[in-house]
Design an enzyme around this catalytic site. Structure first.
Site, PDB file in Angstrom:
ATOM      1  N   LEU A  66       0.862  -1.173   0.000  1.00  0.00           N
ATOM      2  CA  LEU A  66       0.000   0.000   0.000  1.00  0.00           C
ATOM      3  C   LEU A  66       0.902   1.228   0.000  1.00  0.00           C
ATOM      4  CD1 LEU A  66      -2.771  -0.887   2.658  1.00  0.00           C
ATOM      5  CD2 LEU A  66      -2.978  -0.958   0.172  1.00  0.00           C
ATOM      6  N   ASP A  67       0.543   2.249  -0.775  1.00  0.00           N
ATOM      7  CA  ASP A  67       1.337   3.468  -0.827  1.00  0.00           C
ATOM      8  C   ASP A  67       1.376   4.143   0.548  1.00  0.00           C
ATOM      9  OD1 ASP A  67       1.677   3.027  -3.514  1.00  0.00           O
ATOM     10  OD2 ASP A  67       0.148   4.474  -4.141  1.00  0.00           O
ATOM     11  N   PHE A  68       2.366   4.991   0.726  1.00  0.00           N
ATOM     12  CA  PHE A  68       2.535   5.761   1.962  1.00  0.00           C
ATOM     13  C   PHE A  68       1.240   6.464   2.362  1.00  0.00           C
ATOM     14  CE2 PHE A  68       3.323  10.006   3.739  1.00  0.00           C
ATOM     15  CZ  PHE A  68       3.975   9.685   4.920  1.00  0.00           C
TER      16      PHE A  68
END
Length: 308
Positions: A66-68
């Site tokens: 999952l992206d930041f």
């Protein structure tokens, strides 16, 4: 809306083989930077020190990314074997994921399929971004597909936005962000793909709501709530609802269940055809494969004859 901290990790699901956590919206999964102390990896080590595996670089095996700036359901395998089982499900695309998002503007089509191929952006100053095929500097674009369903129309801080459910059928980097942007409806708060202009919201409004992995003998399923509510963020003001999150998710799971039943039935029919073809071949004189018992009896018979 509170920032992440090491001791605020919420567990959504736990078994002997897996943990699913609700990742916060402003924290990395892991990091090799010595100064970056606050990661999901660090949270897990603090909460479950006995489960950390010293044989891995990060201590835990993350089944996906999952992206930041993306929050929501994140699966962690607790052994190499468990990671392998989950990996096979992701590889054969049997995993069902559903994201919630607020996107700019009012999406006219209530349901659509987005099929833009995505590649790496090699344009100077944008090498950390992805882009759609045909864009300047787009390198090695690969096919990808996203289903978009409208949930609600409303306003965010006075501007028209649409609450949508996004279902990725592939797992390209930044896929949902790029697909929404390419359709003219960038995700609210996406600083990167708005070229830095969408900086007012406190976060990027993208959340991994549902994770369904058809593992054996028990399916893994976890839901990470809905953070895009007026009670949570007063700047979000729904005006017209087309369907609830719960209804949309149940409809999605029902479609996947029917697809899986159809796949199993097709495999059953294929096996029956193959077996029927083998039987017809045997009736026409094609020799059947000899069993171990038949081979043993034949060898005994031959030995008896050789004694004569």
């Amino acid at each position: 809306m509170e920032p992440a901290s090491l001791d605020t990790l919420r567990v959504l699901y736990r078994s002997d083989d897996y943990i699913v956590v609700d990742k916060h919206w402003d924290i990395r999964i892991d990091s090799k930077m010595w100064y970056e102390k606050q990661t999901v990896q660090s949270q897990l080590k603090l909460l479950f020190p006995e489960l950390a595996d010293p044989g891995t670089y990060y201590g835990f095996r993350f089944c996906h990314q999952l992206d930041f700036s993306t929050s929501g359901a994140l699966c962690v395998a607790l052994s190499k074997a468990a990671a392998g089982r989950a990996y096979r499900c992701f590889k054969d695309r049997s995993v069902t994921k559903a994201y919630l998002a607020l996107v700019r503007g009012w999406v006219e089509e209530e349901r659509m399929t987005v099929n833009f191929s995505i590649g790496k952006n090699t344009t100077q100053g944008k090498t950390h971004m992805m882009c759609i095929e045909g864009s300047e500097g787009c390198e090695n674009p690969k096919p990808c597909q996203t289903e978009l369903s409208v949930l609600e129309y409303g306003l965010y801080d006075g501007d028209p936005v649409t609450k949508v459910m996004l279902q990725p059928h592939t797992g390209r980097t930044h896929q949902l962000r790029v697909h929404c942007c390419a359709r003219g409806h960038p995700i609210v708060g996406d600083f990167t793909y708005s070229q830095g202009s969408d900086s007012a919201p406190y976060r990027m409004m993208l959340h991994a709501h549902l994770l369904h992995i058809p593992l054996e003998p028990q399916t893994l399923q976890a839901r990470a709530g809905d953070p895009f509510l007026s009670a949570t963020d007063p700047k979000w003001l729904p005006q017209r609802s087309l369907q609830t999150v719960e209804g949309a998710v149940e409809a999605l799971l029902e479609r996947r269940r029917k697809e899986e039943e159809r796949r199993v039935e097709e495999e059953r029919v294929k096996r029956e055809k193959e077996e029927s073809s083998k039987r017809r071949g045997r009736r026409k004189g094609t020799p059947a494969e000899e069993s171990e018992e038949q081979r043993r009896r034949c060898e005994e018979w031959l030995r008896e004859w050789s004694l004569d």
